[in-house]
Enzyme design. Structure first.
Site, short mmCIF file in Angstrom:
data_model
loop_
_atom_site.label_atom_id
_atom_site.label_comp_id
_atom_site.label_asym_id
_atom_site.label_seq_id
_atom_site.Cartn_x
_atom_site.Cartn_y
_atom_site.Cartn_z
N HIS A 112 -31.16 -61.06 -5.45
CA HIS A 112 -31.33 -61.96 -6.59
C HIS A 112 -31.94 -61.24 -7.80
CE1 HIS A 112 -35.75 -62.85 -6.18
NE2 HIS A 112 -35.53 -62.68 -4.89
N GLU A 124 -32.93 -67.77 -7.53
CA GLU A 124 -33.36 -67.78 -6.12
C GLU A 124 -34.77 -68.32 -5.99
OE1 GLU A 124 -35.11 -65.74 -2.40
OE2 GLU A 124 -35.80 -65.88 -4.47
N GLU A 125 -35.63 -67.98 -6.95
CA GLU A 125 -37.05 -68.33 -6.85
C GLU A 125 -37.32 -69.83 -7.03
OE1 GLU A 125 -39.11 -66.43 -5.72
OE2 GLU A 125 -38.70 -64.35 -6.27
N HIS A 145 -44.91 -61.89 -6.44
CA HIS A 145 -45.12 -63.08 -7.28
C HIS A 145 -46.41 -62.97 -8.10
CE1 HIS A 145 -42.26 -66.05 -5.01
NE2 HIS A 145 -41.75 -64.83 -5.11
#
Length: 340
Positions: A60, A198-199, A309
Site C-alpha cells: 500500500h 489501506e490505513e 504509525h
C-alpha cells in the site's frame, strides 16, 4: 535511493498522488501493462517467460496522517487523524500542512498551565493544535483550508549499524521492494498492485483485488517490531535483523499454510534469515484479496519496523535486502512447480 524518495513523499490515505507519481515514473519501460483505477490503485502487469502460474504482489502507498478540520481565532489549526495514530506521541512534533507543505508544530496546553487531574491523563487529539506561526485566523486561512492533509516531517536518514529511520516505512518499504522486483526479468507473470487507503480500512485493496485473476497474492508490508526494553519476548511481534517476517494469522486473514510452509522452506534452502510475525493484531490488504471473487490464496511477508504509525520508524537494511531476496527465490521456486 528509491526508498528515500518514497518515504520522503507525502501520501496520507486518500492523497497518495505524490507516491503514485514516483512509482509510475520508476516503472516506465519495465512493465507490459499499467493502469491507475478510479480509486487510485496502480495495477502493473509484468509478463514472464510463461503466463501460468500468475501471481500478484501487493503493497500500500498510503500512510497515516491528519486532516485540517478547523482554524481557531488565534490562527491555530484543529485536526482529525487519518488512520491509527497514538495521540501521546504527537506533542511538539513537526508536520507539513497542505499541498504547499506549510511547516507546523503540534502543540498543547503547557504543563504548568494544566490542572492536577489533566497531568494524570494522556491528552486527546481534540486537545491538540498545529501552530504554523500565524497571528490569527485570517492569516492562517491565507495558507490553509479545512480538508487539507497533514503529514509528519520525518526525513529518511541512515544511522547506526545498518539502520534507517523515516516516516511511512509502513508501507513504502513494501512499495520499494515491489518496484525493484518488477524491474527484474521474471520467470512467471507477476501483477504488482500498489493500493490506496489501506490505513483506513483496506479500501483500495477491496477494489483492486476484484480486477485481477491470480493464483496467489503475496502481500509485502512494513510491520510492528517490539524488540525493545520492558517487552516480554512472547509480546515481541518481530525483531530487527531477524529477516523477513512471515504471518500465520492476523485480524483479517488466516494465511494458507501450504504457501507459508513453502516460504519457510525457501528461506531455509537459501540460508535467508526469517521469523514468524508473532501476533494476530492488525491486518493488511490480504484481508480483501483472500475474499475477492471466488477466493485468492494469500501470504504476507513483512519487514520489521519499530515505531510504526509515528513521525519516524526504524528498520534494518539487512531485513529489507533479505525480504527482497526471499521474494526473488520464492518466485523462482513457483516457476519451477511444486508450490502452486
Amino acid at each position: 535511493m528509491l526508498l528515500e524518495k518514497l518515504t520522503n513523499a507525502s501520501g496520507v490515505s486518500g492523497d497518495e498522488k505524490d507516491v503514485r507519481k514516483i512509482i509510475l515514473d520508476e516503472l516506465k519501460g519495465y512493465v507490459d501493462e499499467i493502469k491507475v483505477d478510479r480509486m487510485g490503485n496502480i495495477i502493473a502487469k509484468k509478463k514472464g517467460k510463461v503466463d501460468k502460474p500468475h501471481i500478484a504482489l501487493a503493497a500500500h502507498m498510503d500512510e497515516v496522517g491528519f486532516m485540517v478540520k478547523g482554524i481557531d481565532s488565534a490562527g491555530l489549526i484543529k485536526f482529525a487523524p487519518v488512520g491509527g495514530v497514538d495521540a501521546r506521541i504527537l506533542i511538539s512534533k513537526m508536520v507539513y500542512v497542505g499541498s504547499k507543505r506549510i511547516p507546523g508544530v503540534i502543540g498543547a496546553k503547557a504543563i504548568h498551565m494544566q490542572k492536577p487531574d489533566e497531568r494524570k491523563r494522556a491528552v486527546s487529539i481534540d486537545e491538540l493544535y498545529i501552530d504554523i506561526g500565524c497571528k490569527d485566523q485570517a492569516e492562517t486561512e491565507k495558507h490553509v483550508s479545512v480538508g487539507d492533509y497533514i503529514v509528519f516531517d520525518g526525513k529518511y536518514t541512515e544511522f547506526g549499524k545498518n539502520r534507517v529511520k523515516a516516516k511511512a516505512l509502513d508501507d513504502r518499504v513494501g512499495c520499494a521492494i515491489m518496484v525493484d522486483l518488477l524491474k527484474m526479468d521474471l520467470p512467471i507473470t507477476v501483477t504488482g498492485i500498489f493500493t490506496v487507503q489501506e490505513e483506513i480500512g483496506l479500501r483500495g485493496a477491496e477494489v483492486a483485488a476484484n480486477q485481477v485473476n491470480v493464483d496467489l497474492a503475496i502481500i509485502l508490508e512494513g510491520t510492528t517490531c517490539s524488540d525493545v526494553s520492558d517487552v516480554e519476548p512472547h509480546f515481541q511481534v518481530t525483531e530487527l535483523d531477524k529477516g523477513p517476517a512471515i504471518s500465520l494469522m492476523d485480524r483479517t486473514s488466516i494465511y494458507h499454510r501450504k504457501y507459508v510452509d513453502s516460504l519457510v522452506r525457501t528461506a531455509e534452502e537459501y540460508n535467508i534469515p526469517w521469523q514468524y510475525r508473532k501476533t494476530t493484531f492488525g491486518g493488511n490488504d490480504a484481508g480483501r484479496f483472500h475474499q475477492a471473487k471466488s477466493g485468492t490464496p494469500c501470504v504476507s511477508v513483512a519487514v520489521a519496523c519499530r515505531y510504526i504509525h509515528s513521525p519516524v520508524s526504524v528498520m534494518s537494511m539487512d531485513d529489507f535486502k533479505n525480504t527482497k531476496e526471499l521474494m526473488v527465490k520464492f518466485i523462482d521456486k513457483i516457476s519451477k512447480g511444486g508450490v502452486l
